[in-house]
Write an enzyme that holds these catalytic residues in place. Sequence first.
Site, short mmCIF file in Angstrom:
data_model
loop_
_atom_site.label_atom_id
_atom_site.label_comp_id
_atom_site.label_asym_id
_atom_site.label_seq_id
_atom_site.Cartn_x
_atom_site.Cartn_y
_atom_site.Cartn_z
N LYS A 1 -2.97 4.12 -12.11
CA LYS A 1 -2.21 4.54 -10.92
C LYS A 1 -1.23 3.44 -10.47
CE LYS A 1 -5.97 5.24 -8.45
NZ LYS A 1 -6.98 4.85 -9.46
N ARG B 1 -9.26 9.40 -0.92
CA ARG B 1 -10.40 9.23 -1.83
C ARG B 1 -11.59 10.08 -1.42
NH1 ARG B 1 -8.79 3.70 -3.88
NH2 ARG B 1 -10.27 3.09 -5.46
N ARG C 1 -8.37 -6.21 -16.92
CA ARG C 1 -7.20 -6.18 -16.02
C ARG C 1 -6.91 -7.56 -15.43
NH1 ARG C 1 -6.83 -1.75 -11.44
NH2 ARG C 1 -8.88 -2.49 -10.83
N ARG D 1 -9.58 -9.51 -10.56
CA ARG D 1 -10.12 -9.06 -9.28
C ARG D 1 -11.64 -9.23 -9.23
NH1 ARG D 1 -7.51 -3.21 -8.11
NH2 ARG D 1 -9.65 -2.86 -7.41
N ARG E 1 -18.18 1.59 -8.97
CA ARG E 1 -16.90 2.21 -8.57
C ARG E 1 -16.69 3.53 -9.28
NH1 ARG E 1 -13.20 -2.33 -10.15
NH2 ARG E 1 -11.48 -1.04 -9.44
P1 ADP Z 1 -5.58 1.83 -11.28
O1 ADP Z 1 -4.48 1.42 -10.32
O2 ADP Z 1 -5.62 3.31 -11.49
O3 ADP Z 1 -6.92 1.25 -10.93
P2 ADP Z 1 -4.19 0.02 -13.14
O4 ADP Z 1 -2.78 0.51 -13.11
O5 ADP Z 1 -4.51 -1.21 -12.39
O6 ADP Z 1 -5.21 1.23 -12.71
O7 ADP Z 1 -4.62 -0.14 -14.67
C1 ADP Z 1 -5.89 -0.68 -15.04
C2 ADP Z 1 -5.74 -1.60 -16.24
O8 ADP Z 1 -5.40 -0.82 -17.39
C3 ADP Z 1 -4.66 -2.66 -16.11
O9 ADP Z 1 -5.11 -3.83 -16.73
C4 ADP Z 1 -3.46 -2.07 -16.85
O10 ADP Z 1 -2.63 -3.07 -17.41
C5 ADP Z 1 -4.16 -1.25 -17.95
N1 ADP Z 1 -3.41 -0.03 -18.31
C6 ADP Z 1 -2.66 0.76 -17.50
N2 ADP Z 1 -2.15 1.82 -18.19
C7 ADP Z 1 -2.60 1.67 -19.47
C8 ADP Z 1 -2.43 2.44 -20.69
N3 ADP Z 1 -1.69 3.55 -20.72
N4 ADP Z 1 -3.07 1.98 -21.81
C9 ADP Z 1 -3.82 0.85 -21.77
N5 ADP Z 1 -4.01 0.10 -20.69
C10 ADP Z 1 -3.42 0.49 -19.54
P1 AMP Z 2 -8.37 0.06 -5.61
O1 AMP Z 2 -7.45 -1.13 -5.55
O2 AMP Z 2 -7.63 1.35 -5.33
O3 AMP Z 2 -9.19 0.10 -6.87
O4 AMP Z 2 -9.37 -0.11 -4.38
C1 AMP Z 2 -10.27 -1.22 -4.32
C2 AMP Z 2 -11.35 -0.96 -3.28
O5 AMP Z 2 -10.78 -0.80 -1.98
C3 AMP Z 2 -12.18 0.33 -3.50
O6 AMP Z 2 -13.24 0.13 -4.41
C4 AMP Z 2 -12.66 0.61 -2.06
O7 AMP Z 2 -13.74 -0.23 -1.71
C5 AMP Z 2 -11.47 0.20 -1.22
N1 AMP Z 2 -10.54 1.34 -1.00
C6 AMP Z 2 -9.25 1.45 -1.45
N2 AMP Z 2 -8.71 2.62 -1.06
C7 AMP Z 2 -9.66 3.27 -0.35
C8 AMP Z 2 -9.73 4.54 0.30
N3 AMP Z 2 -8.69 5.40 0.29
N4 AMP Z 2 -10.89 4.89 0.91
C9 AMP Z 2 -11.95 4.04 0.94
N5 AMP Z 2 -11.95 2.85 0.33
C10 AMP Z 2 -10.83 2.45 -0.31
#
Ligand code: ADP
Ligand code: AMP
Length: 215
Positions: free
Chosen positions: A14, A89, A128, A161, A172
């Site tokens: 995302k 969420r 990541r 992270r 998660r």
């Molecule tokens: P989200 O925001 O949904 O938690 P991220 O955009 O942070 O996901 O992506 C999670 C991890 O996967 C990051 O390390 C990113 O670089 C990697 N990633 C994102 N898209 C792809 C893809 N299409 N193929 C492989 N790895 C990806």
């Molecule tokens: P994310 O960066 O989207 O993976 O979010 C990291 C953490 O923040 C999650 O595991 C939750 O603990 C909290 N969080 C982010 N967005 C929300 C939401 N919309 N509702 C509740 N908790 C959230």
Amino acid sequence: MKGIVFLGPPGAGKGTQAKKIVEKFGIPQISTGDMLREAVKEGTELGKKAKEFMDAGALVPDEVVIGIVRERLAKPDCEKGFILDGFPRTIPQAEALDEVVRELGKAINYVIALEVDDSELIERLSGRRTCRSCGAMYHVKFNPPAKEGVCDKCGGELFQRDDDREETIKNRLKTYKEQTAPLIDYYRERGNFYAIEASGDIDEIFSRIEAILNQ
Ligand code: ADP
Ligand code: AMP
């Protein structure tokens, strides 16, 4: 108006895709996760409240995140649109979002669900890395920076992270299945819903998203 909601489990891409939309369409990314991490870093009241939930891989209470999003969507840069990344969420969050966009005279025009298998999510999350300075996203294997630990875009330091550790990742994903996955049906029934296959090449996935947004 491009009011976009990104749905999908942690690690679905995302944030990665939202940043590409920001570049291409000039609308802001609203990541509740980023805003909460910022509050934790600054040690604000909000941050203190949110930290224990985040560390446990649980959701921060609805009223807390709804308040943040309500304030953020009212800012002038959201006039032409916005990408909500990580919100809503829960069903109550989705209902509150409907109310907020109505109050502000905005709309949710696209709900895009990114679909990726669980086994790939775990690998993505555990590798990541994020830039401390500009927030750019990398993966040690799938999307590595030219120089290990250093951001290609700004030279900043890359970090892992706290919640991208194996035990928290499992929590998660469980939280996602129990509390967030029901939103897929919630939005599917209302139209403007698009599910896309989100494994494979990052740019190819972005082309699929662009095709939807240019409709
Ligand atoms: P989200 O925001 O949904 O938690 P991220 O955009 O942070 O996901 O992506 C999670 C991890 O996967 C990051 O390390 C990113 O670089 C990697 N990633 C994102 N898209 C792809 C893809 N299409 N193929 C492989 N790895 C990806
Ligand atoms: P994310 O960066 O989207 O993976 O979010 C990291 C953490 O923040 C999650 O595991 C939750 O603990 C909290 N969080 C982010 N967005 C929300 C939401 N919309 N509702 C509740 N908790 C959230």
